[in-house]
Design a protein around this motif. Structure first.
Motif, PDB file in Angstrom:
ATOM      1  N   GLU A  56      29.151  -7.099   7.942  1.00  0.00           N
ATOM      2  CA  GLU A  56      30.008  -7.086   6.746  1.00  0.00           C
ATOM      3  C   GLU A  56      29.168  -6.971   5.475  1.00  0.00           C
ATOM      4  N   ILE A  57      28.063  -7.755   5.435  1.00  0.00           N
ATOM      5  CA  ILE A  57      27.177  -7.714   4.269  1.00  0.00           C
ATOM      6  C   ILE A  57      26.651  -6.296   4.077  1.00  0.00           C
ATOM      7  N   LEU A  58      26.296  -5.639   5.185  1.00  0.00           N
ATOM      8  CA  LEU A  58      25.737  -4.294   5.080  1.00  0.00           C
ATOM      9  C   LEU A  58      26.813  -3.279   4.692  1.00  0.00           C
ATOM     10  N   GLY A 102      27.344  -3.880   1.262  1.00  0.00           N
ATOM     11  CA  GLY A 102      26.043  -3.582   0.659  1.00  0.00           C
ATOM     12  C   GLY A 102      25.942  -2.128   0.228  1.00  0.00           C
ATOM     13  N   GLY A 103      26.476  -1.201   1.038  1.00  0.00           N
ATOM     14  CA  GLY A 103      26.445   0.208   0.680  1.00  0.00           C
ATOM     15  C   GLY A 103      27.119   0.445  -0.658  1.00  0.00           C
ATOM     16  N   LEU A 104      28.268  -0.211  -0.864  1.00  0.00           N
ATOM     17  CA  LEU A 104      28.988  -0.061  -2.135  1.00  0.00           C
ATOM     18  C   LEU A 104      28.205  -0.700  -3.284  1.00  0.00           C
ATOM     19  N   PHE A 105      27.563  -1.846  -2.997  1.00  0.00           N
ATOM     20  CA  PHE A 105      26.776  -2.498  -4.057  1.00  0.00           C
ATOM     21  C   PHE A 105      25.574  -1.637  -4.447  1.00  0.00           C
ATOM     22  N   VAL A 106      24.953  -0.988  -3.458  1.00  0.00           N
ATOM     23  CA  VAL A 106      23.824  -0.100  -3.759  1.00  0.00           C
ATOM     24  C   VAL A 106      24.306   1.051  -4.641  1.00  0.00           C
ATOM     25  N   ALA A 107      25.456   1.646  -4.284  1.00  0.00           N
ATOM     26  CA  ALA A 107      26.020   2.720  -5.105  1.00  0.00           C
ATOM     27  C   ALA A 107      26.268   2.212  -6.522  1.00  0.00           C
ATOM     28  N   LEU A 123      18.242  -4.863   1.296  1.00  0.00           N
ATOM     29  CA  LEU A 123      17.207  -4.582   0.294  1.00  0.00           C
ATOM     30  C   LEU A 123      16.424  -3.312   0.640  1.00  0.00           C
ATOM     31  N   VAL A 124      16.207  -3.077   1.950  1.00  0.00           N
ATOM     32  CA  VAL A 124      15.541  -1.843   2.373  1.00  0.00           C
ATOM     33  C   VAL A 124      16.380  -0.634   1.958  1.00  0.00           C
ATOM     34  N   MET A 125      17.696  -0.745   2.216  1.00  0.00           N
ATOM     35  CA  MET A 125      18.607   0.355   1.840  1.00  0.00           C
ATOM     36  C   MET A 125      18.559   0.591   0.331  1.00  0.00           C
ATOM     37  N   LEU A 126      18.604  -0.515  -0.437  1.00  0.00           N
ATOM     38  CA  LEU A 126      18.576  -0.407  -1.901  1.00  0.00           C
ATOM     39  C   LEU A 126      17.267   0.212  -2.371  1.00  0.00           C
ATOM     40  N   LEU A 127      16.155  -0.284  -1.827  1.00  0.00           N
ATOM     41  CA  LEU A 127      14.837   0.183  -2.262  1.00  0.00           C
ATOM     42  C   LEU A 127      14.695   1.685  -2.055  1.00  0.00           C
TER      43      LEU A 127
END
Lengths: 218, 119
Positions: free
Chosen positions: A39-41, A44-49, B99-103
């Motif tokens: 779920e975090i991941l 996480g994709g949306l948070f990275v975007a 964090l790996v994905m973000l980096l």
């Protein structure tokens, strides 16, 4: 053979492939934590975007945040935090064999979930009426920033996915509440209450991040 | 009922046979008020609300307050503080790969020429 096992399972919460209740409980929690990681991941994709787009277009996010009423966001944050507290209380009262209090706490949790969704409905309706919609559905005429539709793409994806989780969480809490009313849980066996509680807390944590990032930036 | 609760709490602190730690309600209440206070704080330091402006640190401050709130929920409400350390390790594995994905996404985007002027 299988009918014998099925017979045993109906009368004891301990499944035949576990050594004892403690091992079964630990296995269930291990499983739910691995699920929470997925779920975090996913979020996480949306948070990275969000982080990348916010870095590229800070002014666009500031304009978008002005369309999000921080009072409603703060109200919803409070509602979810209090609901998380009642879910924790529900687990505590189940652990201590206070069944009536546990059921009351979990019903309050579900009701607060409803309050969250009602507030969310009013926020979404306002944006639908103005045409503040994702990508090419966006038809609001007074946007200053050319990329404003991107903010609402992220806004609706993040709050929408989170909203789905709230609905699923409420259904799961209703399920353990019904089982609790039937008297299926006690201080020795409450795995489902605990794991559903963990899911609900994760939904709370995601909103704790969504609220400042969507409503308070700029 | 009260006896039950006391007994259960004593059992929790004594790390009983099943390893169930029962967190006292008073701890949950304290965490609840800490979370509400931090929510008020994050609203109070937001520029659209109060006009407080820390420039480029606005988002960082909001994120840090959210991280503290999330730690409280994870540690106490979700019991990671009392759990087997394996669950904590699984959680941090998830965060690590996030964090790996973000980096790598940041490296990709910000090493492109003219990324600010396109789109």
């Amino acid at each position: 053979m299988s009918t014998v096992n099925a017979h045993v399972e109906r009368h004891s919460p301990l499944a035949h492939h576990f050594r004892d209740m403690a091992q079964q409980f630990d296995a269930a929690k291990l499983g739910i934590w691995i699920f929470l990681c997925t779920e975090i991941l996913m979020f996480g994709g949306l948070f990275v975007a969000y982080i990348i787009m916010h870095g590229l277009y800070p002014a666009m996010f500031a304009e978008g945040a002005r369309w999000c009423d921080w009072r409603m966001g703060a109200a919803n944050t409070t509602v979810l935090i209090v609901s998380s507290f009642f879910m924790a209380a529900g687990v505590h009262y189940t652990q201590t064999n206070q069944r009536v209090k546990a059921i009351q706490s979990m019903i309050l949790t579900i009701l607060l979930g409803c309050v969250f969704l009602v507030i969310k409905y009013f926020e979404w309706r306002h944006k639908f009426e103005l045409g503040l919609l994702p990508a090419h559905f966006f038809h609001y005429k007074g946007a200053h920033h050319a990329n404003l539709p991107m903010f609402f793409s992220l806004y609706f994806c993040m709050t929408g996915l989170h909203g789905i989780h709230v609905v699923v969480g409420m259904c799961l809490i209703a399920w353990v509440t019904i089982r609790s009313i039937r008297g299926e849980f006690n201080s020795e066996y409450y795995t489902a209450v605990e794991t559903v509680g963990l899911f609900w807390h994760l939904v709370d944590i995601i909103w704790i991040f969504l609220f400042p990032l969507l409503y308070l930036v700029g | 009922m009260a006896q039950n609760k006391v007994a259960a709490e004593a059992h929790g602190h004594g790390d009983g046979h099943a390893g169930h730690h029962i967190v006292p309600m008073s701890t949950y209440v304290k965490v609840l008020f800490a979370l509400l206070a931090l929510t008020a704080l994050t609203v109070a330091v937001a520029r659209p609300v109060s006009g407080f402006d820390a420039g480029i640190f606005n988002t960082l401050i909001a994120f840090l307050i959210a991280a503290v709130k999330a730690s409280l929920v994870l540690g106490i409400f979700m019991g990671l503080k009392y759990d087997k350390k394996l669950n904590l390790a699984i959680f941090f594995t998830g965060v690590f790969f996030l964090l790996v994905m973000l980096l790598f996404c940041l490296l990709d985007i910000y090493t492109r020429v003219h990324v600010q002027s396109t789109l």
